[in-house]
Scaffold this motif. Structure first.
Motif, mmCIF file in Angstrom:
data_model
loop_
_atom_site.group_PDB
_atom_site.id
_atom_site.type_symbol
_atom_site.label_atom_id
_atom_site.label_comp_id
_atom_site.label_asym_id
_atom_site.label_seq_id
_atom_site.Cartn_x
_atom_site.Cartn_y
_atom_site.Cartn_z
ATOM 1 N N ARG A 11 0.829 -1.210 0.000
ATOM 2 C CA ARG A 11 0.000 0.000 0.000
ATOM 3 C C ARG A 11 0.865 1.262 0.000
ATOM 4 O O ARG A 11 0.603 2.214 -0.744
ATOM 5 C CB ARG A 11 -0.921 -0.014 1.232
ATOM 6 N N LEU A 12 1.916 1.252 0.818
ATOM 7 C CA LEU A 12 2.826 2.395 0.888
ATOM 8 C C LEU A 12 3.495 2.656 -0.460
ATOM 9 O O LEU A 12 3.606 3.796 -0.917
ATOM 10 C CB LEU A 12 3.918 2.136 1.934
ATOM 11 N N MET A 13 3.950 1.581 -1.085
ATOM 12 C CA MET A 13 4.690 1.745 -2.331
ATOM 13 C C MET A 13 3.784 2.169 -3.484
ATOM 14 O O MET A 13 4.203 2.909 -4.368
ATOM 15 C CB MET A 13 5.470 0.470 -2.644
ATOM 16 N N GLU A 14 2.526 1.742 -3.460
ATOM 17 C CA GLU A 14 1.576 2.196 -4.478
ATOM 18 C C GLU A 14 1.328 3.706 -4.338
ATOM 19 O O GLU A 14 1.227 4.432 -5.328
ATOM 20 C CB GLU A 14 0.268 1.412 -4.354
ATOM 21 N N GLU A 15 1.269 4.163 -3.085
ATOM 22 C CA GLU A 15 1.105 5.593 -2.834
ATOM 23 C C GLU A 15 2.332 6.360 -3.326
ATOM 24 O O GLU A 15 2.220 7.441 -3.911
ATOM 25 C CB GLU A 15 0.907 5.825 -1.329
ATOM 26 N N LEU A 16 3.508 5.775 -3.085
ATOM 27 C CA LEU A 16 4.755 6.390 -3.534
ATOM 28 C C LEU A 16 4.787 6.539 -5.054
ATOM 29 O O LEU A 16 5.154 7.592 -5.592
ATOM 30 C CB LEU A 16 5.938 5.539 -3.075
ATOM 31 N N VAL A 17 4.379 5.505 -5.772
ATOM 32 C CA VAL A 17 4.356 5.544 -7.236
ATOM 33 C C VAL A 17 3.435 6.664 -7.723
ATOM 34 O O VAL A 17 3.779 7.414 -8.648
ATOM 35 C CB VAL A 17 3.915 4.184 -7.824
ATOM 36 N N GLU A 18 2.266 6.813 -7.078
ATOM 37 C CA GLU A 18 1.326 7.864 -7.481
ATOM 38 C C GLU A 18 1.932 9.249 -7.285
ATOM 39 O O GLU A 18 1.787 10.136 -8.129
ATOM 40 C CB GLU A 18 0.024 7.747 -6.670
ATOM 41 N N GLN A 19 2.631 9.442 -6.145
ATOM 42 C CA GLN A 19 3.270 10.735 -5.885
ATOM 43 C C GLN A 19 4.336 11.030 -6.925
ATOM 44 O O GLN A 19 4.462 12.158 -7.417
ATOM 45 C CB GLN A 19 3.908 10.726 -4.482
ATOM 46 N N ARG A 20 5.094 10.016 -7.297
ATOM 47 C CA ARG A 20 6.205 10.205 -8.237
ATOM 48 C C ARG A 20 5.714 10.412 -9.676
ATOM 49 O O ARG A 20 6.349 11.110 -10.457
ATOM 50 C CB ARG A 20 7.167 9.024 -8.147
ATOM 51 N N LYS A 21 4.577 9.838 -10.009
ATOM 52 C CA LYS A 21 4.007 10.044 -11.351
ATOM 53 C C LYS A 21 3.730 11.521 -11.606
ATOM 54 O O LYS A 21 3.899 12.023 -12.719
ATOM 55 C CB LYS A 21 2.711 9.247 -11.495
ATOM 56 N N LYS A 22 3.311 12.220 -10.558
ATOM 57 C CA LYS A 22 2.995 13.647 -10.694
ATOM 58 C C LYS A 22 4.222 14.450 -11.084
ATOM 59 O O LYS A 22 4.118 15.512 -11.698
ATOM 60 C CB LYS A 22 2.403 14.173 -9.376
ATOM 61 N N LYS A 23 5.403 13.965 -10.695
ATOM 62 C CA LYS A 23 6.654 14.655 -11.017
ATOM 63 C C LYS A 23 7.347 14.044 -12.226
ATOM 64 O O LYS A 23 8.467 14.424 -12.565
ATOM 65 C CB LYS A 23 7.602 14.596 -9.801
#
Length: 243
Positions: free
Chosen positions: A200-212
């Motif tokens: 769950r944490l890593m999926e959230e991380l991927v979403e944050q990084r996609k924005k950048k």
């Protein structure tokens, strides 16, 4: 035979491992719990699995370096400052490309966001192995095991990171600080109860990084297949050395 040089910065031992045929690139390692560097020895020399990974890096031509970083530092400011000093020391004294690769395991990941910010583009790739993204994450993991929980709180106190009540207010908002580096690989060795929360944490991380628009690669590894991690890391290194 592995060639290396041990030396001290501040009070801490550090080591540089030299490949037989250097390729001009450096790899900085931040170890997890139990990581150490002594006057003539280190965890990555002594531990069978890490020694295999170290030899793979050296055989591929990488100059590998790391520090004791005051033991179990849990991302302390002091450890981060020493890590930055080690980078500058190695770049000054060795013939290496300034843009390095980083491998961080467990608590070693806690040092990455600040270091990436301070080194201003000199991080080529970051590879994380079973990382912790916050102290609260580790605290919640250990709460059911009183002995290890007390040990963790003691280490946090020694590292001047705050008392238990302060840690309680930490949230997983630390994920927001992981929009950089540009290239990030995460290797998670699946282990029962931890698998769901980490996923769950890593999926959230991927979403944050996609924005950048930063690149993220996540690999879920079965415990008996952990030996493949070094080959995945080496492949990532090669892919981002042409840029």
């Amino acid at each position: 035979m592995v060639k290396q040089r041990f030396f001290q910065l501040d009070t801490e031992w550090n080591v540089i491992h030299y490949p037989e045929k250097p390729n001009g690139f450096g790899v900085l390692i931040f170890g997890g719990e139990g990581h150490f560097v002594e006057e003539k020895n280190s965890f990555w020399l002594q531990h069978m699995g890490r020694n295999i990974w170290l030899k793979a890096l050296l055989e591929a031509g990488y100059t590998v370096f790391y520090s004791n970083l005051y033991g179990n530092h849990w991302g302390s400011e002091k450890a981060g400052e020493l890590a930055e000093s080690l980078y500058h020391y190695v770049i000054r004294h060795e013939i290496l490309n300034e843009r390095i690769h980083i491998i961080a395991e467990g608590m070693g990941a806690l040092l990455i966001p600040e270091l990436v910010k301070n080194l201003e583009g000199n991080i080529r790739t970051v590879s994380l192995i079973n990382p912790y993204f916050s102290l609260k994450e580790k605290m919640d993991e250990e709460k059911e095991q009183l002995f290890f929980y007390k040990k963790f709180l003691h280490e946090v106190k020694v590292a001047n990171l705050g008392a238990e009540d302060r840690l309680q207010f930490q949230t997983e908002e630390s994920i927001r600080h992981w929009t950089f580096p540009q290239v990030l690989s995460i290797f998670f060795v699946m282990d029962g109860n931890r698998t769901y929360s980490k996923k769950r944490l890593m999926e959230e991380l991927v979403e944050q990084r996609k924005k950048k628009q930063t690149q993220t690669m996540i690999h879920y590894i079965l415990p008996e297949r952990r030996n493949v991690i070094s080959s995945f890391i080496l492949r990532t290194f090669k892919n981002f050395e042409e840029i």
